[in-house]
Motif scaffolding. Structure first.
Motif, PDB file in Angstrom:
ATOM      1  N   ILE A 165       0.847  -1.194   0.000  1.00 27.54           N
ATOM      2  CA  ILE A 165       0.000   0.000   0.000  1.00 27.54           C
ATOM      3  C   ILE A 165       0.882   1.245   0.000  1.00 27.54           C
ATOM      4  N   TRP A 168       2.245   1.720  -3.435  1.00 27.00           N
ATOM      5  CA  TRP A 168       1.306   2.329  -4.372  1.00 27.00           C
ATOM      6  C   TRP A 168       1.163   3.821  -4.116  1.00 27.00           C
ATOM      7  N   CYS A 184      -4.770  -1.013  -5.627  1.00 26.94           N
ATOM      8  CA  CYS A 184      -4.904  -0.168  -4.437  1.00 26.94           C
ATOM      9  C   CYS A 184      -6.139  -0.543  -3.622  1.00 26.94           C
TER      10      CYS A 184
END
Length: 215
Positions: A165, A168, A184
């Motif tokens: 995460i 991203w 995501c």
């Protein structure tokens, strides 16, 4: 490549090594969901179809082969190893995981970034990975007590997605055309599924006690 993706890859690799250590050192798969392991094998086989068409880097290729090979080896051991398979918690591992496969297949056909065979399979693998841990978490809740290696395996598996995460977010801020919204959203869902486990893992670590999950 960035530090968050590298950290994610390494924690993912550590989770696999911890699971292999548990199986091969103890000759036991008690507390491990075969259904989750089979789902991960499907995830890697579906995601890495580009292994035969695109070469990105030696690191990328090696990691793909490691995850495919290790997932298939774990499934084989749990199903066919004459000693390991005896410890499989068949009565507790009853999650109807075919529902997850069917739902993710439908979702991939409807929501994808490009309607090509490779992209649809990629989307399917992302959706399936987000929920593949569910049979494992259900099994642990049913059994109550969680042994040390199994707890570490699930912890590192959850930490890997948390690092991704951050990867991203970093890529969104630094790459002008980064649009992997499927990754995501699925990553957030997957990390959220670990929230309860992380809470009890932290409590057991703080109190230096055996990890126990509420039934």
């Amino acid at each position: 490549m960035n530090i968050f993706r590298l950290a994610g890859d390494m924690t993912h690799l550590i989770s696999v090594l911890v699971l292999l250590l548990k199986i091969y050192a103890t000759k036991s798969c008690s507390g491990i969901s075969l259904k989750t392991q089979e789902l991960y094998a499907i995830v890697f086989l579906a995601r890495y179809l580009d292994l035969f068409t695109d070469f990105i880097s030696l690191y990328n290729t090696v990691m793909k082969l490691v995850f495919i090979g290790s997932s298939l080896a774990i499934v084989w051991c749990m199903r066919y190893h004459r000693v390991v398979r005896r410890s499989y918690d068949r009565e507790l591992d009853t999650f109807r995981y075919w529902i997850l496969v069917a739902a993710c297949s439908f979702l991939a056909l409807v929501l994808h970034e490009k309607f090509t065979l490779q992209e649809v399979f990629w989307a399917f693998s992302i959706y399936l990975e987000a929920v593949a841990i569910l049979p494992q978490l259900v099994l642990l809740q049913r059994s109550g007590n969680v042994d040390n290696l199994t707890g570490q395996y699930v912890f590192f598996l959850g930490a890997y997605r948390a690092f991704y995460i951050l990867n991203w977010i970093y890529r969104y801020l630094t790459e002008p055309h980064f649009t992997r919204w499927i990754s995501c959203v699925s990553g957030l869902v997957q990390t959220a599924l670990y929230a309860d486990f992380f809470y009890y893992y932290f409590i057991s670590w703080k109190n230096n006690a055996k990890l126990q999950l509420p039934a």
